[in-house]
Scaffold this active site. Structure first.
Site, short mmCIF file in Angstrom:
data_model
loop_
_atom_site.label_atom_id
_atom_site.label_comp_id
_atom_site.label_asym_id
_atom_site.label_seq_id
_atom_site.Cartn_x
_atom_site.Cartn_y
_atom_site.Cartn_z
N ARG A 1 -3.61 -9.98 5.08
CA ARG A 1 -3.91 -10.23 3.68
C ARG A 1 -2.58 -9.61 2.68
O ARG A 1 -2.39 -8.40 2.68
CB ARG A 1 -4.99 -9.41 3.29
CG ARG A 1 -5.65 -9.40 2.11
CD ARG A 1 -7.09 -8.41 1.89
NE ARG A 1 -7.56 -8.41 0.86
CZ ARG A 1 -7.33 -7.81 -0.58
NH1 ARG A 1 -6.34 -7.02 -0.40
NH2 ARG A 1 -7.91 -8.09 -1.65
N LYS B 1 0.89 -1.17 -0.02
CA LYS B 1 -0.05 0.03 -0.01
C LYS B 1 0.73 1.16 -0.04
O LYS B 1 2.02 1.32 0.20
CB LYS B 1 -1.07 -0.06 1.06
CG LYS B 1 -2.19 -0.96 0.92
CD LYS B 1 -3.35 -0.79 1.83
CE LYS B 1 -4.32 -1.84 1.52
NZ LYS B 1 -5.26 -1.82 2.43
#
Length: 291
Positions: A256, A216
């Site tokens: 995740r 991210k």
């Protein structure tokens, strides 16, 4: 019986994006056969379950229609489930969730926490499957405008508590709910880092925690070069594994991730350290008691 898979350590959830526009892989797994093969490869690399999604939630992404999301997701879920893979479906639509469950999905991962589709909570309640409630302030198209906090940890905890209460009032058993702090969703890098630093505050809500930091923007910001340019998403996997190790030590139920191997190793090392720590403390207590 919660239906929530359990392991003796933090689990690793591998990601299969059946989209042409994912921020992390640029549509590499958009073809159904390639997506299925990728899911099987993730399991072979150490994934405990696989999260299949057909709609990009990267910042600025527009929504796809329901028919297209179903076309992308359901065949992949069906094939992977038939191969014995534990499947989570990543969707904000109740119809997609219902069809995915029929095809073999065991868990629904809704980044909106049931807020994008009013039919989602009743559908999950009726199916009696686990439900991931993520912290969410609005659709991807404008979520960056909502990244305004005075106390990001306190506000995320409070807003997640509200979402959990809404889900429970809608019929989902509390023991079936997993929480996700929503790293990167209506948050800037400082917000994401603060949340990772305070996972213990999120755990005080009393539910299993899913941490989804993989590749991210906040990791890109941390790894930026002297000119401020972040590395490409695929060059953030070592940083992702670092967050995995932190999350595992903080007691997260699962992480995740897109690249599984490094995180699978990280959770096993974290578990070994926990075991060694427990053994050391037990031995020290026994020794003190013998004095």
């Amino acid at each position: 019986m919660t239906g929530l898979p359990e392991w003796d350590r933090c689990a690793v959830m591998g990601v299969v994006n059946v989209t042409p526009d994912s921020f992390s892989d640029g549509g590499q797994w958009f073809d159904t056969d390639l997506a299925v093969k990728h899911g099987l490869d993730l399991v072979a690399a150490g994934a405990d379950l696989v999260d299949v999604g057909g709609e990009s939630t990267r910042p600025g992404a527009a929504r796809v229609d329901e028919a297209e999301e179903l076309r992308r997701v359901i065949p992949v879920v069906r094939e992977l489930a038939s191969a014995g893979v534990s499947i989570s479906v990543d969707t904000m639509r109740a119809t997609v969730a219902e069809r995915a469950i029929e095809a073999g999905a065991l868990l629904v991962n809704d980044v909106s926490g049931g807020r994008a589709d009013p039919a989602m909570v009743p559908a999950v309640a009726a199916a009696e499957v686990p439900f991931v409630v993520m912290h969410w302030r609005g659709q991807s198209i404008d979520m960056n405008n909502r990244a305004v906090y005075e106390d990001v940890v306190g506000e995320v905890v409070a807003e997640l508590r509200t979402s959990v209460n809404r889900a429970v009032e809608g019929g989902i058993a509390p023991e079936r709910i997993v929480l996700d702090p929503g790293l990167g969703f209506a948050k800037d890098a400082e917000h994401d880092l603060a949340l990772v630093a305070h996972l213990s505050a999120l755990r005080q809500l009393g539910r299993p925690l899913l941490v989804a930091a993989s590749r991210k923007r906040f990791l890109g910001r941390v790894l930026a070069d002297d000119g401020g340019a972040p590395p490409p998403a695929r060059e953030r996997d070592a940083a992702t594994a670092a967050v995995t190790a932190i999350a595992a030590r903080e007691g997260a139920w699962a992480v995740r991730v897109h690249e599984v191997r490094a995180s699978a190793d990280a959770v096993r090392v974290a578990r070994a350290i926990e075991t060694a720590e427990a053994g050391y403390l037990e031995n020290a207590a026994n020794a003190a008691g013998a004095l």
